[in-house]
Design an enzyme around this catalytic site. Structure first.
Site, PDB file in Angstrom:
ATOM      1  N   HIS A  19       1.026  -1.325   0.040  1.00 48.69           N
ATOM      2  CA  HIS A  19       0.093   0.028   0.001  1.00 48.69           C
ATOM      3  C   HIS A  19       0.808   1.262   0.036  1.00 48.69           C
ATOM      4  CE1 HIS A  19      -3.233  -2.685   2.356  1.00 48.69           C
ATOM      5  NE2 HIS A  19      -2.861  -2.963   0.836  1.00 48.69           N
ATOM      6  N   HIS A  72      -9.086  -1.887  -4.843  1.00 46.91           N
ATOM      7  CA  HIS A  72      -8.177  -2.140  -4.019  1.00 46.91           C
ATOM      8  C   HIS A  72      -7.276  -3.301  -4.504  1.00 46.91           C
ATOM      9  CE1 HIS A  72      -5.759  -2.295  -0.461  1.00 46.91           C
ATOM     10  NE2 HIS A  72      -5.805  -3.751  -0.586  1.00 46.91           N
ATOM     11  N   ASP A  75      -3.230  -2.768  -5.122  1.00 44.47           N
ATOM     12  CA  ASP A  75      -2.423  -3.874  -4.677  1.00 44.47           C
ATOM     13  C   ASP A  75      -1.246  -4.080  -5.798  1.00 44.47           C
ATOM     14  OD1 ASP A  75      -2.977  -4.166  -2.034  1.00 44.47           O
ATOM     15  OD2 ASP A  75      -4.217  -5.929  -2.479  1.00 44.47           O
ATOM     16  N   HIS A 115      -1.250 -11.104  -4.857  1.00 45.58           N
ATOM     17  CA  HIS A 115       0.120 -10.471  -4.825  1.00 45.58           C
ATOM     18  C   HIS A 115       1.311 -11.674  -5.360  1.00 45.58           C
ATOM     19  CE1 HIS A 115      -1.101  -7.509  -2.143  1.00 45.58           C
ATOM     20  NE2 HIS A 115      -1.278  -8.177  -1.315  1.00 45.58           N
TER      21      HIS A 115
END
EC number: 3.5.1.108
Length: 306
Positions: A79, A239, A243, A266
């Site tokens: 973030h 979001h 990321d 991720h």
């Protein structure tokens, strides 16, 4: 010339670590031209330093975590990375006195305002970009992510897929060109999200001890548990895009290319970045002596961030 950027002065904030639940002090310091993005664990003696490097990402469970050869970790960098990337910063020392960056409110917004409050200044060296020259795609079952050539900045397109009544088809997709203005106004406030059943399991395992409704969107089987609801109707996919911006910045440079992803996270983002960097024909460093030839998001007008 498009120049490198750093902070005008150091700035410090204290927040809660997502995994430990303990207070974490974060300090952001200016750095000379050509330093790059450096992370430091100042709670260790001597302090341990990491350079932004896709190959140092050793754990992508719940967050992006760098691990060095001695097993020293810095978690939850994505973030903050996204905010640094969106503001076009090139040189920065990021210090934490714990194994993780504080989660703040679960978005990039607190980091944006921390960085802007410190002030951003240009340095007398050309800014280096990574320009994508060939399409690279990574797949994992039905999930996939790719980077392909696009010279006018970083174009992003993300789709999520969840079987949940609050995640309807009209809020599963978002696309955007990355600029400071677009990031701040469109996705910076998008918070991380999770499901109640996962929170209970993780906390029973001693993980996510700092997680709460103050720093995450939490869903049960039918609804969103946060009393204030969502900040954007499509906050969840935004979001995930946030990321991705942070994960792609693990190379330490702003990327010029087009990123498209379906159900990526991720781990897949990092695999894609590693695959790109490992293929020397897929990318090149570029600078811009002529400001007018640079991507619009990095031209002088973008100094007005908000």
């Amino acid at each position: 010339m498009i120049k490198q950027r750093t902070l005008k002065q150091a700035t410090t904030v204290t927040g809660i670590g997502l995994h430990s639940g303990q207070k974490v002090k974060l300090t952001l310091r200016p750095a000379p031209a050509n330093t790059g993005i450096i992370y430091a664990r100042t709670d260790l003696t001597p302090a341990v330093y990491f350079t932004a490097d896709a190959n140092l990402v050793g754990d992508t469970t719940l967050c992006t975590c760098m691990i060095n050869d001695d097993g020293v970790r810095i978690s939850t960098v994505e973030h903050l990375n996204a905010a640094v990337s969106a503001l076009g910063l090139d040189n920065l020392i990021i210090e934490v006195n714990a194994p993780e960056v504080p989660i703040m409110d679960g978005s990039s917004s607190p980091f944006i305002y921390l960085l802007l409050d410190a002030g951003i200044e240009e340095q007398e060296s050309p800014k280096k970009f990574i320009r994508i020259k060939q399409t690279v795609r990574i797949e994992d079952g039905d999930k996939w992510a790719e980077l392909k050539p696009y010279n006018n900045g970083l174009k992003l397109d993300f789709t999520i897929e969840f079987n949940h009544p609050m995640i309807s088809k009209d809020v599963r997709h978002f696309n955007m060109e990355l600029s400071a203005k677009n990031f701040i106004h469109n996705i910076s406030r998008a918070r991380t999200f999770t499901f109640m059943k996962d929170v209970e399991y993780l906390q029973s395992m001693g993980l996510a001890l700092g997680g709460s409704l103050d720093n995450a969107i939490v869903l049960d089987e039918y609804r969103i548990l946060n009393e204030e609801g969502l900040r954007y109707k499509d906050e969840l996919v935004k979001h995930k895009m946030l990321d991705s911006i942070g994960d792609l910045f693990m190379c330490g440079y702003n990327i010029l290319g087009e990123f498209t992803a379906y159900k990526s996270g991720h781990g897949l983002n990092n695999k894609l970045l590693r695959a790109v960097l490992a293929n020397k024909n897929a990318w090149e460093f570029v600078t811009f002596d002529d400001t007018q030839q640079a991507p619009q998001g990095y031209q002088i007008g973008e100094q007005v961030f908000i």
